[in-house]
Write a protein that holds these residues in place. Structure first.
Motif, short mmCIF file in Angstrom:
data_model
loop_
_atom_site.label_atom_id
_atom_site.label_comp_id
_atom_site.label_asym_id
_atom_site.label_seq_id
_atom_site.Cartn_x
_atom_site.Cartn_y
_atom_site.Cartn_z
N GLU A 148 -14.81 6.11 -2.46
CA GLU A 148 -13.49 5.52 -2.65
C GLU A 148 -12.93 5.85 -4.03
O GLU A 148 -11.75 6.16 -4.18
CB GLU A 148 -13.57 4.00 -2.46
N LEU A 151 -5.68 4.39 0.34
CA LEU A 151 -7.11 4.59 0.58
C LEU A 151 -7.51 3.99 1.92
O LEU A 151 -8.22 4.62 2.72
CB LEU A 151 -7.90 3.96 -0.56
N PHE A 152 -7.05 2.80 2.18
CA PHE A 152 -7.42 2.12 3.42
C PHE A 152 -6.53 2.53 4.59
O PHE A 152 -6.97 2.51 5.74
CB PHE A 152 -7.42 0.61 3.21
N ARG A 174 -4.59 2.18 -3.75
CA ARG A 174 -5.56 1.38 -2.99
C ARG A 174 -5.08 1.19 -1.55
O ARG A 174 -5.88 1.26 -0.61
CB ARG A 174 -5.77 0.03 -3.67
N ARG A 198 -11.59 9.34 -4.01
CA ARG A 198 -10.32 9.44 -3.30
C ARG A 198 -9.17 8.91 -4.15
O ARG A 198 -8.10 9.52 -4.21
CB ARG A 198 -10.40 8.67 -1.98
N LEU A 201 -15.07 -0.40 -5.94
CA LEU A 201 -14.98 0.84 -5.18
C LEU A 201 -16.34 1.51 -5.13
O LEU A 201 -17.06 1.53 -6.14
CB LEU A 201 -13.97 1.80 -5.82
#
Length: 343
Positions: free
Chosen positions: A278, A253-254, A250, A281, A274
Motif C-alpha cells: 500500500e 488505493l482502496f 488513500r 502504491r 499501510l
C-alpha cells in the motif's frame, strides 16, 4: 506545428466527505461554479453517478439549473447525462428548459455507461440491458429535438416538439473512456471529450486519433473538437498540495480494490497504517498524479494538451476541505493566466 492554446474548463463530481452532511457537496458545487466563473474558466460541467457513497451528484439536470441561474457567463452542462437511463425526448425537454434559463450557455454531455452498478441501472431503467445498443439512434433523435429539426421519415414520434423553443440550443458532447465514444462522436460530427482521469490516460491517445481520423464534418461542427478531462490538485506550495492529496491517494488505493471508503480528511489519511504494498502504491500515486504548485500543475496540463493536440482541457479536483479545492482552481487559473470577464 503550432497548435491553438486550449480552453480550460472544470468538471465537478459533488464529493461527499467524512464528517459533513452529503447535501453540503451539492451546495459546494454551486459555490465552486461561481468561483470558477470569476477565475475565467470556460465551462463548468457536473457528473452523473448513482448509489455511490462519495460521488453524490445524482441529477445533473437539476444541478445545472441551479448553477445556470447563479452565473452569467460560464458555459454550464452535464458530463454527462447517462442516456440509456432515460427517454431521449424527456432529456430534450429538460435541456430545452435549461437553455431557456441560460440561452446559449448550456452543454449536454452524453455517456453510454451506467454510472452505477448493475442493480442500480435496472432500478433506473428496467431495460438496462437493452438500452445501451440504442445509444447512437437516441443521439440522432435527441439532437433533432434539441434543434427543432425533423426526425427520420416514418418515425413514430415525428410530430413531437421539445419545448420551450428558442433561438439557441444546448451543445451536445459525446463523453467516453474507450474507443466506442470516439467512433460515435466522429460518425455524427460531434465534439468529443475523453475521460483521461478515469483511465489514467490508458487508451486516450488511441481514442483521440480514432476520433480525428474518422471524423465526418457536420453542419454545426465542420471540424473535430476534441478535449480531455484530467485530475489535478494545486496549492501555493508542493507540500501543501501533497498534504491535501493524501485524502485522494488513500481513497484511490482502496478504489482500485473495488472498495469505496468515505473520503477522509488528510490527517486521518496520513495516520492510517499501510503495509509495504500500500505504501508503494501511495508513493506511485504521488509521483504520477498532477499535484503541486499552480505553475507545476499548469505546466503538466498544457504539455499534455499540446502532446495530444486537444482544444480543451477540463480539470476535476477532489479535496476534503472545499476551500482547498477552490484554492486549487485559483492557483491553476493564475498560472494559466486565464482571462476573467471584462479583461
Amino acid at each position: 506545428m503550432n497548435h491553438p492554446v486550449p480552453r480550460f474548463s472544470v468538471l465537478d463530481q459533488s464529493i461527499a466527505v467524512a464528517g459533513r452532511p452529503q447535501g453540503d457537496a451539492i451546495r459546494e458545487t454551486v459555490e465552486l461554479a461561481r468561483r470558477c466563473e470569476a477565475l475565467g474558466y470556460h465551462r463548468f460541467w457536473v457528473s452523473e453517478h448513482h448509489n455511490h457513497p462519495v460521488i453524490v451528484g445524482t441529477a445533473p439536470e437539476i444541478l445545472v439549473a441551479a448553477i445556470a441561474v447563479s452565473t452569467t457567463r460560464i458555459r454550464v452542462g452535464s458530463a454527462g447525462v447517462m442516456l440509456p437511463h432515460y427517454a431521449p425526448f424527456k432529456v430534450a425537454e429538460q435541456f430545452r428548459v435549461l437553455d431557456a434559463l441560460a440561452p446559449g450557455r448550456i452543454d449536454l454531455g452524453l455517456g453510454r455507461a451506467p454510472g452505477s452498478d448493475p442493480m442500480t441501472a435496472f432500478a433506473l431503467n428496467p431495460r438496462a440491458n437493452e438500452r445501451p445498443v440504442e445509444f447512437p439512434r437516441d443521439i440522432v433523435d435527441l439532437d433533432a429535438w434539441l434543434h427543432d429539426e425533423p426526425l427520420a421519415e416514418g418515425h413514430p414520434f415525428a410530430r413531437l416538439q421539445a419545448r420551450p423553443q428558442g433561438a439557441t440550443a444546448p451543445e451536445i458532447w459525446i463523453l467516453g473512456s474507450s474507443d466506442y465514444g470516439a467512433r460515435v462522436s466522429a460518425h455524427f460530427g460531434l465534439p468529443y471529450s475523453f475521460a483521461w482521469f478515469f483511465t489514467d490516460g490508458r487508451g486516450g491517445a488511441q481514442a483521440l486519433a480514432l476520433y480525428r481520423d474518422g471524423y465526418r464534418p457536420s453542419q454545426r461542427h465542420p471540424e473535430p473538437q476534441a478535449g480531455i478531462c484530467v485530475w489535478a490538485l494545486a496549492a501555493e506550495t508542493r507540500e501543501e498540495a501533497q498534504y491535501h492529496f493524501s485524502s485522494r491517494a488513500r481513497w484511490q488505493l482502496f478504489r482500485d480494490r473495488g472498495l469505496h471508503l468515505p473520503f477522509e480528511d488528510p490527517d486521518t489519511a496520513l495516520a492510517a497504517p499501510l503495509n509495504e504494498s500500500e505504501a508503494a502504491r501511495i508513493e506511485q500515486l504521488r509521483k504520477t498524479s498532477m499535484v503541486g504548485t499552480g505553475a507545476e500543475v499548469a505546466e503538466r496540463i498544457t504539455a499534455l494538451a499540446s502532446e495530444l493536440q486537444v482544444r480543451e482541457v477540463a480539470v476535476v479536483t477532489w479535496a476534503h476541505d472545499p476551500r482547498a479545492r477552490i484554492a486549487s482552481y485559483r492557483e491553476i487559473a493564475r498560472a494559466l493566466s486565464l482571462k476573467t470577464p471584462g479583461d
